[in-house]
Design an enzyme around this catalytic site. Structure first.
Site, PDB file in Angstrom:
ATOM      1  CG  HIS A  76      -7.920  30.446  30.742  1.00 36.79           C
ATOM      2  ND1 HIS A  76      -8.348  29.541  29.801  1.00 36.79           N
ATOM      3  CD2 HIS A  76      -6.876  31.097  30.177  1.00 36.79           C
ATOM      4  CE1 HIS A  76      -7.601  29.640  28.720  1.00 36.79           C
ATOM      5  NE2 HIS A  76      -6.698  30.577  28.919  1.00 36.79           N
ATOM      6  N   GLY A  77      -9.221  29.599  35.217  1.00 35.72           N
ATOM      7  CA  GLY A  77      -9.566  30.091  36.546  1.00 35.72           C
ATOM      8  C   GLY A  77     -10.740  29.347  37.141  1.00 35.72           C
TER       9      GLY A  77
END
Length: 444
Positions: free
Chosen positions: A300-301
């Site tokens: 996600h990041g």
């Protein structure tokens, strides 16, 4: 290009006219041309990236992927842009690369890896037509934010696109409209109550914190599931069925069950292409779960807060599985377990939403203001509370199967009025809000 904006409306009108006026033999070309335009609308400099990645997968499956070594090399080549743009600075702890992350790079990369592995395992035959393979990767409804498609979920449909019936179009428009409504009315509206609190959490009142705490799970879900609803509706309107990506995740009673109902295409991808293969190296299922869930967070990041988010969920899933395998019963009533599961997930979202670790800690520290709670200025927060309450009262009906049943049961005149109301309300709110925000998962 965002589904909830005027440029996409123009895009859709032109696409629809050309699609239905053109012979069926040209439809793959139409998909490719419009999908490339759709992707390039964001940044034309990056259009070459999915072309090159698809070409690598095409060459690999047709000439090289005959053993595990070649498969590994092919996967590494496909992963290079993702690692370079998204993780290079994080891995080496430097700010060397200051370029925007290519739109949907994680989704494109995972889709290609699924294709490479499935061909290697003979789950599907290799695709001899580059245009079919490229259309599979670039198919614009799911290109930017999923769902992450397996080749067997789309390639056969591209080769034999279903003839669309009037009923399918009605269902498609309804699904798209509900997704649009979720995005504009819930996600975009609630973001204005979340962003200021995360910007300066220590300056927020406890009531503002509470509103942000409950708003963000609703915002995130309505933003992401709203996108996938619109993607599913768009695809169905032209005869293509995309898989379900959400199944009322806030009504589940455990974290493992939550991940079986939230971003289903990512959860099953991680299970099939990471968790199971990792079993050859890491035998302990709890450690393996910690590893793959941490990877889910990192997917996600590229930040430590995302690592923490994933690691916490790894601990939660492992703990739940440990109790289940030891046949230790959970004596709490199911409704209590549902409420607890939602609140646990919502708390972990502090790390998901925070810009850095200090920001997350500031959000958690703000909890101390619970003892200073007052109803001062509470009138300004009535609106988000109403939205949150409406969301939770309607969440149990938020399912593609339920929508299809609803469309089949209701008279067309009432359905038309229902859709017109949603569109008019969404347009008015969008204008008052100066347009629609970008989708959160565009960054992933």
């Amino acid at each position: 290009m965002i589904f909830s904006t005027l440029p996409f409306l123009y895009f859709f009108i032109v696409y629809t006219i050309i699609w239905f006026l053109s012979p069926s033999k040209f439809r793959i070309i139409i998909i490719i041309i419009f999908s490339v335009f759709f992707y390039g609308f964001w940044n034309w400099n990056y259009v070459v990236l999915p072309v090159v990645l698809t070409f690598i997968a095409y060459i690999s499956t047709n000439y090289f992927v005959s053993n595990k070594k070649n498969l590994t090399i092919s996967i590494i080549f496909v992963l290079i842009p993702l690692i370079y743009f998204k993780y290079f600075n994080f891995i080496f702890n430097i700010e060397l690369i200051n370029l925007p992350i290519p739109l949907g790079i994680s989704f494109i990369t995972f889709t290609l890896i699924a294709y490479l592995i499935d061909v290697y395992k003979n789950v599907i035959p290799k695709e001899n037509s580059f245009s079919i393979l490229f259309a599979y990767i670039m198919y614009y409804p799911q290109l930017i934010a999923g769902p992450i498609l397996r080749p067997q979920e789309l390639i056969p449909q591209l080769k034999n696109i279903t003839k669309v019936t009037p009923k399918m179009k009605i269902v498609a428009v309804t699904i798209f409209s509900i997704g649009l409504f979720k995005k504009i009315i819930f996600a975009d509206q609630l973001s204005s109550y979340v962003d200021p609190v995360y910007l300066e959490p220590l300056k927020s009142t406890f009531l503002e914190w509470i509103v942000a705490f409950y708003s963000f799970p609703v915002q995130l879900y309505c933003d992401f599931s709203g996108y996938t609803d619109m993607a599913i509706g768009l695809a169905l309107f032209f005869g293509i069925t995309l898989p379900l990506n959400f199944n009322r995740p806030y009504l589940v009673s455990s974290i493992p069950e939550f991940w079986r109902n939230w971003h289903i295409s990512l959860s099953t991808w991680i299970r099939d292409y990471a968790y199971f293969p990792l079993g050859n190296i890491v035998k302990n299922i709890y450690i393996r779960t910690l590893i793959v869930m941490t990877l889910v967070g990192l997917w996600h990041g590229a930040s430590w807060t995302m690592v923490i988010f994933g690691f916490i969920h790894g601990l939660l899933v492992s703990s739940s599985n440990f109790l289940r395998m030891r046949k230790i019963p959970n004596l709490l009533p199911k409704k209590i377990r549902i409420i607890l599961t939602f609140h646990i997930f919502s708390f972990t979202l502090i790390f998901f939403r925070a810009v850095d670790f200090q920001n997350a800690m500031d959000m958690i520290i703000t909890l101390k203001y619970i003892f200073e709670f007052t109803f001062h200025d509470s009138k300004a927060l009535i609106y988000p509370f109403i939205l949150i309450v409406i969301f939770f009262f309607t969440h149990k009906y938020d399912n593609i199967k339920e929508i299809k049943i609803f469309v089949n049961k209701i008279k067309i005149i009432y359905l038309s009025l229902f859709l017109i109301f949603m569109w008019i309300f969404s347009i008015i709110i969008s204008i008052l809000n100066n347009g629609s925000d970008k989708f959160i998962y565009f960054d992933f």
